[in-house]
Design an enzyme around this catalytic site. Structure first.
Site, PDB file in Angstrom:
ATOM      1  N   GLY A  24     -11.184  20.854 -26.955  1.00 49.44           N
ATOM      2  CA  GLY A  24     -12.021  19.698 -27.250  1.00 49.44           C
ATOM      3  C   GLY A  24     -13.413  20.190 -27.556  1.00 49.44           C
ATOM      4  O   GLY A  24     -13.825  20.343 -28.710  1.00 49.44           O
ATOM      5  N   GLU A  32      -5.209  22.959 -26.733  1.00 51.49           N
ATOM      6  CA  GLU A  32      -5.836  21.631 -26.680  1.00 51.49           C
ATOM      7  C   GLU A  32      -7.354  21.727 -26.561  1.00 51.49           C
ATOM      8  O   GLU A  32      -7.937  21.238 -25.599  1.00 51.49           O
ATOM      9  CB  GLU A  32      -5.300  20.845 -25.473  1.00 51.49           C
ATOM     10  N   CYS A  88     -33.414   2.565 -15.948  1.00 50.15           N
ATOM     11  CA  CYS A  88     -33.977   2.405 -14.607  1.00 50.15           C
ATOM     12  C   CYS A  88     -33.188   3.188 -13.566  1.00 50.15           C
ATOM     13  O   CYS A  88     -32.528   2.601 -12.703  1.00 50.15           O
ATOM     14  CB  CYS A  88     -34.030   0.924 -14.253  1.00 50.15           C
ATOM     15  N   GLU A  89     -33.180   4.492 -13.698  1.00 45.16           N
ATOM     16  CA  GLU A  89     -32.527   5.420 -12.767  1.00 45.16           C
ATOM     17  C   GLU A  89     -33.303   6.724 -12.849  1.00 45.16           C
ATOM     18  O   GLU A  89     -33.584   7.192 -13.959  1.00 45.16           O
ATOM     19  CB  GLU A  89     -31.094   5.763 -13.223  1.00 45.16           C
TER      20      GLU A  89
HETATM   21  C1  PLP Z   1     -10.136  17.441 -21.322  1.00 45.68           C
HETATM   22  C2  PLP Z   1      -8.841  18.077 -21.673  1.00 45.68           C
HETATM   23  C3  PLP Z   1      -8.777  19.030 -22.689  1.00 45.68           C
HETATM   24  C4  PLP Z   1      -9.987  19.513 -23.457  1.00 45.68           C
HETATM   25  O1  PLP Z   1     -10.890  20.208 -22.676  1.00 45.68           O
HETATM   26  P1  PLP Z   1     -12.149  20.985 -23.354  1.00 45.68           P
HETATM   27  O2  PLP Z   1     -12.834  21.599 -22.225  1.00 45.68           O
HETATM   28  O3  PLP Z   1     -12.955  19.958 -24.040  1.00 45.68           O
HETATM   29  O4  PLP Z   1     -11.563  21.987 -24.290  1.00 45.68           O
HETATM   30  C5  PLP Z   1      -7.538  19.557 -22.997  1.00 45.68           C
HETATM   31  N1  PLP Z   1      -6.414  19.179 -22.345  1.00 45.68           N
HETATM   32  C6  PLP Z   1      -6.440  18.251 -21.356  1.00 45.68           C
HETATM   33  C7  PLP Z   1      -5.175  17.880 -20.684  1.00 45.68           C
HETATM   34  C8  PLP Z   1      -7.641  17.674 -20.992  1.00 45.68           C
HETATM   35  O5  PLP Z   1      -7.665  16.774 -20.014  1.00 45.68           O
END
Ligand code: PLP
Length: 419
Positions: free
Chosen positions: A275, A273, A344-345
């Site tokens: 990202g 998974e 504004c922070e």
């Molecule tokens: C956020 C998340 C990812 C992706 O994480 P990265 O660090 O972007 O690779 C994968 N699986 C789950 C369950 C997540 O919450």
């Protein structure tokens, strides 16, 4: 490796000058490179070649439909954490049988939507969720295919806000309790237990926490197998880090090798998974200098992007390299500047005392490595409009999310009758 490089003294996204995009769409805006997205997907796919592995892109890193579709066209599935993300994945053409639904607080409505959509698996993170899902599935005459998210109690050695696999974190079921919960789930008429899952954090820069977690999954897989529960898959989560500065994280190839060594002989399917590692380097945030302000002790570069557009520096103390769109002349002196936005922070600060070449009002700059957790975490704070997203492919580009108008912003609200 990415496709944002200087050509003839001008920073380009593949074949398109970023200054041209700035003139056409206005600043600030996000720009993504198709070639970089494709390259990252292929590098990871090659690293796990030969394993029965599916790469499910974690949409929360970048939910733009065009980005999801670019990856889906290469065979990516999706990891989603809400009904909204599930709808995004489906709208981008990801087949439901390649979608994993994760998240610690899925509502009844979200679980029902996922059951009806027929996703690959719903990753359950608590016993109350398991019981609710069982009853929802029975009521619909279905069996919910689930993974059980396990909390392996390992420290990912990353920023505290993005570490998720220690026992004091809210995620998953304690690994010591997991065998019991798996047995309970296996006996439920509305539940089909397909897999066990972990996700221990994000932006990991070492392999050891991954291999510690994966060993725990391995032990669990074999333990419940001996009990007669034959799992079909193991979900490894995401989390592999990317280079924001000069420190290289482990390569996808080494990550793949580590997976092979720990889990390659189990004869089950694997889910990944990722990202950040797919999209982080594939995006930049382009901004224009509004003013250069000489403070009492510092020089401020005030730009038109703010923390509402890219919150990572304020939220995670994150580093983003800052590149002038016009390549600095050789030998020019770099001087420290604080690069800030208009919000504004005081936390609306992208960089403190960053050595930068001379920059003046109206110059363009790019924050690099902004493709992950950039646009998806943006907000309209300070009454600012969400900024456009542009996808480049070769010499072509498309505005894949236009800038809304101020009328759009005002149209979303209603005054009550008594006003
Ligand atoms: C956020 C998340 C990812 C992706 O994480 P990265 O660090 O972007 O690779 C994968 N699986 C789950 C369950 C997540 O919450």
């Amino acid at each position: 490796m990415n496709h944002f490089t200087y050509r003839n003294g001008q920073l380009h996204a593949e074949g398109v000058p970023l200054a041209q995009l700035a003139a056409e769409v206005g600043t600030p805006f996000y720009c993504y490179s198709s070639a970089t997205l494709e390259r990252h997907f292929k590098v990871l796919a090659e690293a796990v070649a030969g394993l029965d592995a599916t790469i499910c892109f974690a949409i929360k890193a970048n939910g733009n439909l065009a980005v999801i579709k670019t990856l889906a066209n290469l065979g990516a599935g999706a990891d989603v954490v809400s009904e909204g993300e599930l709808r995004r994945a489906l709208a981008a053409g990801v087949p439901p049988e390649r979608i994993v639904f994760s998240g610690v607080g899925k509502t009844r409505a979200e679980l029902t939507f996922a059951l009806d959509a027929g996703v690959l698996e719903i990753n359950v993170e608590s016993e109350p969720e398991l019981e609710l899902l069982n009853s929802l599935a029975i009521a619909r005459g279905k069996r919910a295919v689930i993974g059980l998210r396990v909390n392996p109690d390992v420290d990912a050695h990353t920023h505290a806000k993005i570490t998720t696999g220690r026992k004091e974190d809210k995620f998953g079921i304690e690994w010591t309790r997991a065998p019991q919960v798996l047995r309970k789930a296996a006996a439920m008429p509305g539940i089909d237990v397909a897999s066990i899952a972990v996700h221990i954090g994000s932006q990991l820069t070492e392999l050891k926490p991954f291999s510690d977690a994966f060993r725990r999954l391995r032990d669990l897989f074999l333990m419940v197998k001996a009990d007669g529960i034959a799992l079909r898959r193991i979900d490894l989560g995401g989390g592999l880090g990317i280079p924001y500065d000069d420190q290289p994280p482990p390569s996808p190839a080494d990550y793949g090798k580590m997976i092979r060594e720990n889990l390659g002989d189990l004869g089950c399917a694997l889910l990944l998974e990722p990202g950040r590692m797919l999209v982080g380097n594939a995006g930049v945030l382009v901004s224009r200098v509004i003013y250069v302000k000489e403070g009492a002790t510092r020089r401020f570069l005030i730009c038109d992007a703010g923390m509402n557009d890219l919150i990572r520096p304020a939220m995670y103390d994150a580093y983003h390299a800052i590149l002038p769109i016009t390549e600095p002349a050789a030998g020019v002196a770099y001087k420290p500047m604080d690069v800030v936005g208009p919000i504004c922070e005081s936390s609306d600060t992208f960089a403190r005392q960053r050595p930068l070449p001379p920059l003046a009002q109206d110059d363009l700059i790019a924050f690099s490595t902004a493709g992950a957790y950039g646009a998806t975490m943006s907000s309209t704070y300070n009454g600012r409009l969400l900024i456009p997203e542009v996808l480049v492919k070769g010499d072509s580009f498309a505005v894949v999310r236009p800038r809304p108008t101020y009328d759009d912003m005002l149209a979303t609200e209603k005054l009550p009758a008594w006003l």
